[in-house]
Scaffold this motif. Sequence first.
Motif, PDB file in Angstrom:
ATOM      1  N   ILE A  90     -82.249  17.995  16.792  1.00 41.39           N
ATOM      2  CA  ILE A  90     -82.668  19.464  16.593  1.00 41.39           C
ATOM      3  C   ILE A  90     -82.452  20.401  17.734  1.00 41.39           C
ATOM      4  O   ILE A  90     -82.632  19.749  18.877  1.00 41.39           O
ATOM      5  CB  ILE A  90     -84.317  19.347  15.959  1.00 41.39           C
ATOM      6  N   ASP A  91     -82.273  21.601  17.309  1.00 41.93           N
ATOM      7  CA  ASP A  91     -82.307  22.382  18.465  1.00 41.93           C
ATOM      8  C   ASP A  91     -83.579  23.262  18.648  1.00 41.93           C
ATOM      9  O   ASP A  91     -84.359  23.527  17.647  1.00 41.93           O
ATOM     10  CB  ASP A  91     -81.129  23.490  18.477  1.00 41.93           C
ATOM     11  N   VAL A  92     -84.089  23.601  19.846  1.00 39.04           N
ATOM     12  CA  VAL A  92     -85.443  23.757  19.959  1.00 39.04           C
ATOM     13  C   VAL A  92     -85.377  25.286  20.002  1.00 39.04           C
ATOM     14  O   VAL A  92     -85.088  25.942  21.270  1.00 39.04           O
ATOM     15  CB  VAL A  92     -86.182  23.306  21.152  1.00 39.04           C
ATOM     16  N   THR A 145     -78.706  14.461  11.069  1.00 37.46           N
ATOM     17  CA  THR A 145     -79.771  15.081  10.634  1.00 37.46           C
ATOM     18  C   THR A 145     -81.248  15.117  11.545  1.00 37.46           C
ATOM     19  O   THR A 145     -80.969  14.241  12.751  1.00 37.46           O
ATOM     20  CB  THR A 145     -80.214  14.491   9.334  1.00 37.46           C
ATOM     21  N   ARG A 146     -82.020  15.414  11.139  1.00 41.32           N
ATOM     22  CA  ARG A 146     -83.439  15.468  11.723  1.00 41.32           C
ATOM     23  C   ARG A 146     -84.408  14.075  11.572  1.00 41.32           C
ATOM     24  O   ARG A 146     -85.117  13.771  12.052  1.00 41.32           O
ATOM     25  CB  ARG A 146     -84.254  16.620  11.544  1.00 41.32           C
ATOM     26  N   ALA A 147     -83.561  13.351  10.796  1.00 40.13           N
ATOM     27  CA  ALA A 147     -84.239  12.370   9.943  1.00 40.13           C
ATOM     28  C   ALA A 147     -84.078  10.899  10.566  1.00 40.13           C
ATOM     29  O   ALA A 147     -84.819   9.938   9.879  1.00 40.13           O
ATOM     30  CB  ALA A 147     -84.043  12.437   8.486  1.00 40.13           C
ATOM     31  N   SER A 161     -75.757  27.266  18.059  1.00 43.09           N
ATOM     32  CA  SER A 161     -76.659  26.130  18.544  1.00 43.09           C
ATOM     33  C   SER A 161     -77.091  25.401  17.300  1.00 43.09           C
ATOM     34  O   SER A 161     -77.225  24.045  17.270  1.00 43.09           O
ATOM     35  CB  SER A 161     -77.893  26.963  18.999  1.00 43.09           C
ATOM     36  N   ASP A 162     -77.154  26.038  15.924  1.00 48.31           N
ATOM     37  CA  ASP A 162     -77.650  25.135  14.793  1.00 48.31           C
ATOM     38  C   ASP A 162     -76.423  24.259  14.276  1.00 48.31           C
ATOM     39  O   ASP A 162     -76.585  23.255  13.700  1.00 48.31           O
ATOM     40  CB  ASP A 162     -77.841  26.157  13.692  1.00 48.31           C
ATOM     41  N   ILE A 163     -75.262  24.774  14.595  1.00 43.78           N
ATOM     42  CA  ILE A 163     -73.971  23.925  14.090  1.00 43.78           C
ATOM     43  C   ILE A 163     -74.050  22.603  15.124  1.00 43.78           C
ATOM     44  O   ILE A 163     -73.967  21.650  14.603  1.00 43.78           O
ATOM     45  CB  ILE A 163     -72.791  24.694  14.411  1.00 43.78           C
TER      46      ILE A 163
HETATM   47 MG   LIG Z   1     -82.128  25.038  14.220  1.00 44.50          MG
END
Ligand SMILES: [Mg+2]
Length: 335
Positions: free
Chosen positions: A230-232, A156-158, A83-85
């Motif tokens: 982002i993964d929740v 990214t998250r940004a 998931s993080d990938i």
């Molecule tokens: Mg994550």
Amino acid sequence: MKVSLGTRLDELAEEQLVAILRQAYPTGAHPTEVADDDAAVATIARGSRLVTSTDLLVEHEDFVLPEFTPYDVGWKTAAVNLSDIAAMGARPTGLLMTLGIPRDRTVADLVGWGRGVRDAVATLAPGVSVWGGDLSASRLVISAATSTGEVEIPVTRAGAEPGDVVAYAGRLGFAAAGLRILLGERAGDPDLRGLERTGTIREAIDAQLRPRPPIALGAAAAVAGVHALIDVSDGLARDGARLARSSGVTLDLVSGALAGRCADLGWARHTLNIDPWELVMAGGEDYGLLAVFAPDARPPEGFEVLGAVVERGEHGVLLSGRPTEYLGFDHFAGR
Ligand SMILES: [Mg+2]
Ligand SMILES: Nc1ncnc2c1ncn2[C@@H]1O[C@H](COP(=O)(O)OP(=O)(O)OP(=O)(O)O)[C@@H](O)[C@H]1O
Ligand SMILES: Cc1ncc(C[n+]2csc(CCOP(=O)(O)O)c2C)c(N)n1
């Protein structure tokens, strides 16, 4: 010595245990070039960048036994690491799988864990290989992975900007409801038979035991020009606030867009004595993807629009313009 599923782990040598695990694992399209050595070696496609992450699951903190079988622990460890990938807009390639397990457990437990990894990969990210890992005897079960992936331009998250659209792919609140059922946090002695018949309770428990993050949608969102991802894992409110902070914006979620999801969990109010809104806004471990797209972008199928990005205000996440009290999960706070 003849090995059977009932053989205790302390009757075998570590090499034998690794060999048993290897037979259970997936062999995907991205093998390591060097196996059974001190480290794994892989080639990266020209123009791509390496993405890596790690995530650890610990007995009593992240799962309970025997409600989680070894298979479930293996599945979940692979799923949350993949998931993080995906949350970087990347394509997963490899997993390094690490297990600490009591020495009086059996070969069946080891094989179950490996098969959970295999089936999660086959279901969520076919082509991924297990590149290596580590094993140790341990009083608690600990299960961890390191995941690798490739991406041309990481997401990214940004990158969220005011005027963008907030979208989400996946479930919300189900895994948290499932956890409460598994932990026996039922209100009084409610009659669960009706819910069991509709499969609703099973769905929540399955979401907790064997999450299904939409791995392929990470790279698909990247192709569609997603601005931020982002993964929740810790709840919509908490992870939404993380994305918002990284981007220097506020996310304004439309309560009407979430109302249907709360209605789906309406049973939790009397069965678990919990507000469905708490589950949807703050329940962790659904591992959906929260994405921000430009207003004229076409989010890939599977994403649902939940709201809009606005100028940064005092709060990272608003619900129809209003601040919310929903917090989300924190390991050290315990909740
Ligand atoms: Mg994550
Ligand atoms: N749980 C596992 N799953 C997959 N492969 C594993 C696992 N445990 C060990 N391996 C692989 O088996 C091989 C040998 O592992 P081992 O832990 O003995 O390596 P090592 O380099 O000797 O470790 P250390 O340096 O920690 O002593 C490595 O290639 C490793 O990746
Ligand atoms: C026994 C037990 N207690 C609590 C929880 C809940 N929980 C654990 S980790 C996590 C968020 C994601 O983890 P991370 O932040 O490490 O990615 C949540 C909501 C559980 N599953 N089992």
